[in-house]
Scaffold this motif. Sequence first.
Motif, PDB file in Angstrom:
ATOM      1  N   PRO A   1      40.506  58.354  32.289  1.00 57.88           N
ATOM      2  CA  PRO A   1      39.083  58.023  32.181  1.00 57.88           C
ATOM      3  C   PRO A   1      38.399  58.104  33.545  1.00 57.88           C
ATOM      4  O   PRO A   1      39.069  58.117  34.580  1.00 57.88           O
ATOM      5  CB  PRO A   1      39.106  56.566  31.707  1.00 57.88           C
ATOM      6  CG  PRO A   1      40.394  56.019  32.240  1.00 57.88           C
ATOM      7  CD  PRO A   1      41.368  57.166  32.303  1.00 57.88           C
ATOM      8  N   ALA A   2      37.080  58.122  33.535  1.00 59.26           N
ATOM      9  CA  ALA A   2      36.327  58.032  34.795  1.00 59.26           C
ATOM     10  C   ALA A   2      36.434  56.609  35.338  1.00 59.26           C
ATOM     11  O   ALA A   2      36.820  55.676  34.634  1.00 59.26           O
ATOM     12  CB  ALA A   2      34.871  58.391  34.548  1.00 59.26           C
ATOM     13  N   PHE A   3      36.074  56.460  36.616  1.00 60.38           N
ATOM     14  CA  PHE A   3      36.204  55.152  37.278  1.00 60.38           C
ATOM     15  C   PHE A   3      34.831  54.622  37.697  1.00 60.38           C
ATOM     16  O   PHE A   3      34.730  53.524  38.236  1.00 60.38           O
ATOM     17  CB  PHE A   3      37.102  55.345  38.501  1.00 60.38           C
ATOM     18  CG  PHE A   3      37.527  54.094  39.212  1.00 60.38           C
ATOM     19  CD1 PHE A   3      38.202  53.078  38.551  1.00 60.38           C
ATOM     20  CD2 PHE A   3      37.273  53.930  40.563  1.00 60.38           C
ATOM     21  CE1 PHE A   3      38.617  51.932  39.220  1.00 60.38           C
ATOM     22  CE2 PHE A   3      37.679  52.792  41.240  1.00 60.38           C
ATOM     23  CZ  PHE A   3      38.358  51.783  40.567  1.00 60.38           C
ATOM     24  N   PHE A   4      33.788  55.414  37.453  1.00 60.69           N
ATOM     25  CA  PHE A   4      32.465  55.051  37.980  1.00 60.69           C
ATOM     26  C   PHE A   4      32.000  53.679  37.500  1.00 60.69           C
ATOM     27  O   PHE A   4      31.337  52.956  38.230  1.00 60.69           O
ATOM     28  CB  PHE A   4      31.428  56.113  37.585  1.00 60.69           C
ATOM     29  CG  PHE A   4      31.621  57.416  38.301  1.00 60.69           C
ATOM     30  CD1 PHE A   4      31.627  57.477  39.691  1.00 60.69           C
ATOM     31  CD2 PHE A   4      31.797  58.590  37.596  1.00 60.69           C
ATOM     32  CE1 PHE A   4      31.818  58.673  40.357  1.00 60.69           C
ATOM     33  CE2 PHE A   4      31.989  59.796  38.248  1.00 60.69           C
ATOM     34  CZ  PHE A   4      31.995  59.835  39.634  1.00 60.69           C
ATOM     35  N   ASP A   5      32.371  53.310  36.239  1.00 66.75           N
ATOM     36  CA  ASP A   5      31.885  52.039  35.693  1.00 66.75           C
ATOM     37  C   ASP A   5      32.372  50.847  36.520  1.00 66.75           C
ATOM     38  O   ASP A   5      31.688  49.824  36.597  1.00 66.75           O
ATOM     39  CB  ASP A   5      32.321  51.885  34.221  1.00 66.75           C
ATOM     40  CG  ASP A   5      33.838  51.969  34.053  1.00 66.75           C
ATOM     41  OD1 ASP A   5      34.485  52.723  34.810  1.00 66.75           O
ATOM     42  OD2 ASP A   5      34.382  51.269  33.174  1.00 66.75           O
ATOM     43  N   LEU A   6      33.558  50.982  37.153  1.00 63.02           N
ATOM     44  CA  LEU A   6      34.118  49.829  37.881  1.00 63.02           C
ATOM     45  C   LEU A   6      33.685  49.790  39.351  1.00 63.02           C
ATOM     46  O   LEU A   6      33.848  48.756  40.017  1.00 63.02           O
ATOM     47  CB  LEU A   6      35.650  49.840  37.803  1.00 63.02           C
ATOM     48  CG  LEU A   6      36.236  49.561  36.415  1.00 63.02           C
ATOM     49  CD1 LEU A   6      37.753  49.492  36.481  1.00 63.02           C
ATOM     50  CD2 LEU A   6      35.694  48.253  35.845  1.00 63.02           C
ATOM     51  N   LEU A   7      33.157  50.894  39.863  1.00 63.86           N
ATOM     52  CA  LEU A   7      32.871  50.949  41.311  1.00 63.86           C
ATOM     53  C   LEU A   7      31.881  49.875  41.786  1.00 63.86           C
ATOM     54  O   LEU A   7      32.107  49.257  42.832  1.00 63.86           O
ATOM     55  CB  LEU A   7      32.367  52.345  41.702  1.00 63.86           C
ATOM     56  CG  LEU A   7      33.467  53.394  41.886  1.00 63.86           C
ATOM     57  CD1 LEU A   7      32.860  54.782  42.090  1.00 63.86           C
ATOM     58  CD2 LEU A   7      34.381  53.043  43.058  1.00 63.86           C
ATOM     59  N   PRO A   8      30.795  49.613  41.044  1.00 56.63           N
ATOM     60  CA  PRO A   8      29.829  48.641  41.583  1.00 56.63           C
ATOM     61  C   PRO A   8      30.357  47.210  41.641  1.00 56.63           C
ATOM     62  O   PRO A   8      29.826  46.386  42.382  1.00 56.63           O
ATOM     63  CB  PRO A   8      28.647  48.722  40.597  1.00 56.63           C
ATOM     64  CG  PRO A   8      28.858  49.980  39.823  1.00 56.63           C
ATOM     65  CD  PRO A   8      30.333  50.232  39.806  1.00 56.63           C
ATOM     66  N   THR A   9      31.397  46.908  40.864  1.00 60.31           N
ATOM     67  CA  THR A   9      31.880  45.515  40.812  1.00 60.31           C
ATOM     68  C   THR A   9      33.367  45.426  41.156  1.00 60.31           C
ATOM     69  O   THR A   9      34.089  44.587  40.611  1.00 60.31           O
ATOM     70  CB  THR A   9      31.671  44.932  39.395  1.00 60.31           C
ATOM     71  OG1 THR A   9      32.310  45.806  38.467  1.00 60.31           O
ATOM     72  CG2 THR A   9      30.207  44.779  39.047  1.00 60.31           C
ATOM     73  N   LEU A  10      33.815  46.268  42.062  1.00 57.60           N
ATOM     74  CA  LEU A  10      35.242  46.248  42.422  1.00 57.60           C
ATOM     75  C   LEU A  10      35.676  44.866  42.897  1.00 57.60           C
ATOM     76  O   LEU A  10      34.959  44.233  43.672  1.00 57.60           O
ATOM     77  CB  LEU A  10      35.506  47.250  43.545  1.00 57.60           C
ATOM     78  CG  LEU A  10      35.700  48.702  43.157  1.00 57.60           C
ATOM     79  CD1 LEU A  10      35.978  49.525  44.409  1.00 57.60           C
ATOM     80  CD2 LEU A  10      36.829  48.853  42.161  1.00 57.60           C
TER      81      LEU A  10
END
Length: 267
Positions: A198-207
């Motif tokens: 899957p892509a990872f973009f969804d988690l980047l802002p709230t790592l």
Amino acid sequence: MIYAMAELHTTAGTIHYTEAGGAGAPAVILVHGFPLDGRVWGDVAAMLATRFRVVVPDLPGFGQSLQEGPYTMATMAGSLVALADHLKLDRFAAAGLSMGGYVLQALVRSHPNRLSALSLVDTRANADDEKGRAGRDAMAKLARETGPAAVAEKMMPNMLHTAAYEADPAVADRLRDMILDQPAETLALASEAMRDRPAFFDLLPTLPCPLQVIVGDDDRIAPLDVAKDIAAKAKNARLDVIKKAGHMAPLERPEAVAEAIEAFLSK
Ligand code: MLT
């Protein structure tokens, strides 16, 4: 400094790993890319071991880790968690090169509290598009039908920086030898696993931990604009651009990569 090679035996198979540095020092796990094994991090590991406890596994099926597939990025991440549990590492820093970065992205998703710091090296955060997925199928077919030599021939022209062969033929030789050592079926199964990540973009802002993005300035597989985009989408990410490096920055410029990781982890 201690230096050890060891194996963790699980019901799924064997995870081979090396360990260097002081047992009480902060731990960092270095995760290799495709179609390689832990040796790609060897020089960086030796440099970081003066300050850290450095653990370098071979992912399932690669190098000396014997494990039958199928694999997913999530099952590979599960093997890293099993290794961390075995080593009693509750929280640890980790750096992942390319596919190793995808595996660590899966680890953040499944075990958000285990990483204290994350370095994504020469990697991406998107999922494959249709063309990319077709390329994975072609790579799996090539590996199964023709073996690792054909994979090396196809991939190597894009893996190192453009002047690498002239600058240091030994680096290219080490890279080729490593690819030739990988089982054809592992290469096929790992291609299919990357195809389905899957892509990872969804988690980047709230790592849940600090992020570093490292990229070779001549990476033609996961280029600079990709690295900048990952760093921009995360909060307060650190971006390190490694000069005169391609997609294999840890192999091509180990001292620069070790310095960047050490600077990040020392904060
Ligand atoms: C790698 O270096 O691990 C691969 O190039 C990753 C990929 O093909 O997406």
